[in-house]
Design a protein around this motif. Structure first.
Motif, PDB file in Angstrom:
ATOM      1  N   ASN A  25     -28.508  46.349 -20.601  1.00  0.00           N
ATOM      2  CA  ASN A  25     -27.787  47.600 -20.820  1.00  0.00           C
ATOM      3  C   ASN A  25     -27.376  48.227 -19.495  1.00  0.00           C
ATOM      4  OD1 ASN A  25     -27.896  47.423 -23.593  1.00  0.00           O
ATOM      5  ND2 ASN A  25     -29.693  48.730 -23.786  1.00  0.00           N
ATOM      6  N   GLY A  26     -28.247  48.147 -18.484  1.00  0.00           N
ATOM      7  CA  GLY A  26     -27.918  48.665 -17.163  1.00  0.00           C
ATOM      8  C   GLY A  26     -26.744  47.921 -16.555  1.00  0.00           C
ATOM      9  N   ASN A  27     -26.766  46.588 -16.657  1.00  0.00           N
ATOM     10  CA  ASN A  27     -25.642  45.791 -16.166  1.00  0.00           C
ATOM     11  C   ASN A  27     -24.369  46.093 -16.941  1.00  0.00           C
ATOM     12  OD1 ASN A  27     -26.639  44.361 -13.979  1.00  0.00           O
ATOM     13  ND2 ASN A  27     -27.369  42.661 -15.212  1.00  0.00           N
ATOM     14  N   PHE A 101     -22.475  38.129 -20.067  1.00  0.00           N
ATOM     15  CA  PHE A 101     -23.028  37.957 -18.733  1.00  0.00           C
ATOM     16  C   PHE A 101     -23.392  36.499 -18.522  1.00  0.00           C
ATOM     17  CE2 PHE A 101     -23.584  42.419 -19.510  1.00  0.00           C
ATOM     18  CZ  PHE A 101     -23.241  42.980 -18.284  1.00  0.00           C
ATOM     19  N   ILE A 102     -23.123  36.040 -17.316  1.00  0.00           N
ATOM     20  CA  ILE A 102     -23.530  34.703 -16.904  1.00  0.00           C
ATOM     21  C   ILE A 102     -24.530  34.948 -15.776  1.00  0.00           C
ATOM     22  CG2 ILE A 102     -22.768  32.480 -16.013  1.00  0.00           C
ATOM     23  CD1 ILE A 102     -19.891  33.450 -17.021  1.00  0.00           C
ATOM     24  N   ALA A 107     -19.808  38.460 -14.958  1.00  0.00           N
ATOM     25  CA  ALA A 107     -19.565  39.018 -16.281  1.00  0.00           C
ATOM     26  C   ALA A 107     -18.115  38.782 -16.678  1.00  0.00           C
ATOM     27  CB  ALA A 107     -19.859  40.515 -16.292  1.00  0.00           C
ATOM     28  N   SER A 108     -17.904  38.662 -17.971  1.00  0.00           N
ATOM     29  CA  SER A 108     -16.572  38.527 -18.537  1.00  0.00           C
ATOM     30  C   SER A 108     -16.416  39.641 -19.572  1.00  0.00           C
ATOM     31  CB  SER A 108     -16.432  37.157 -19.199  1.00  0.00           C
ATOM     32  OG  SER A 108     -15.170  37.034 -19.803  1.00  0.00           O
ATOM     33  N   ILE A 109     -15.313  40.363 -19.479  1.00  0.00           N
ATOM     34  CA  ILE A 109     -15.075  41.492 -20.387  1.00  0.00           C
ATOM     35  C   ILE A 109     -13.725  41.303 -21.068  1.00  0.00           C
ATOM     36  CG2 ILE A 109     -14.856  43.991 -20.611  1.00  0.00           C
ATOM     37  CD1 ILE A 109     -16.368  44.266 -17.974  1.00  0.00           C
TER      38      ILE A 109
END
Length: 145
Positions: A25-27, A101-102, A107-109
């Motif tokens: 959640n922080g990430n 997340f990897i 990260a991919s959004i």
């Protein structure tokens, strides 16, 4: 005795999952914050505000369905287009469709960007975390008719 061990293992599992969920959640909040700052800087054509959110190897990959082709813009070209107001210059609504997340540093959004009277954009952003800071390394975008 078996009940105590089972209870202890269950508690330990719950704690571990909770810690992992809180970290995720922080990430997620960090990458969303980075992306929102990136988008906002483009929306107001402010290259100075935009630059800290762009990785040195940043690029835009723009798929044009009408031409059935892709154009690649490097960081300096993209920033010149923002500065010249070829891109950006208007507020867009962001609909987050997924964040993956990897590990802890990539990260991919997936988002859809909309604004009244403007083309709808479907974007896939790639972000990377270096030296504790998230940056956009790629913006893969296509226009939705």
């Amino acid at each position: 005795m078996k009940t105590k061990i089972l209870s202890l293992l269950t508690t330990l599992l719950i704690v571990c999952l909770s810690v992992q969920l809180n970290a995720q959640n922080g990430n997620e909040n960090e990458v969303k914050s980075t992306l929102e700052a990136y988008l906002n800087a483009g929306d107001i054509n402010d290259v100075k505000k935009l630059k800290p959110y762009l990785h040195d190897d940043f690029r835009v990959a723009l798929y044009d369905g009408k031409k059935d082709g892709t154009s690649i813009l490097d960081k300096s070209t993209y920033m010149s287009f923002i500065k010249a107001k070829k891109f950006g210059g208007y507020k867009r609504d962001t609909n987050y469709e997924g964040i993956e997340f990897i590990g802890d540093h990539m990260a991919s959004i997936k988002v859809t960007l909309t604004s009244p009277g403007k083309p709808t954009l479907k974007n896939f952003y790639s972000l990377v975390k270096t030296k504790g800071k998230w940056q956009v390394i790629q913006d893969y975008v296509t226009l939705i008719p």
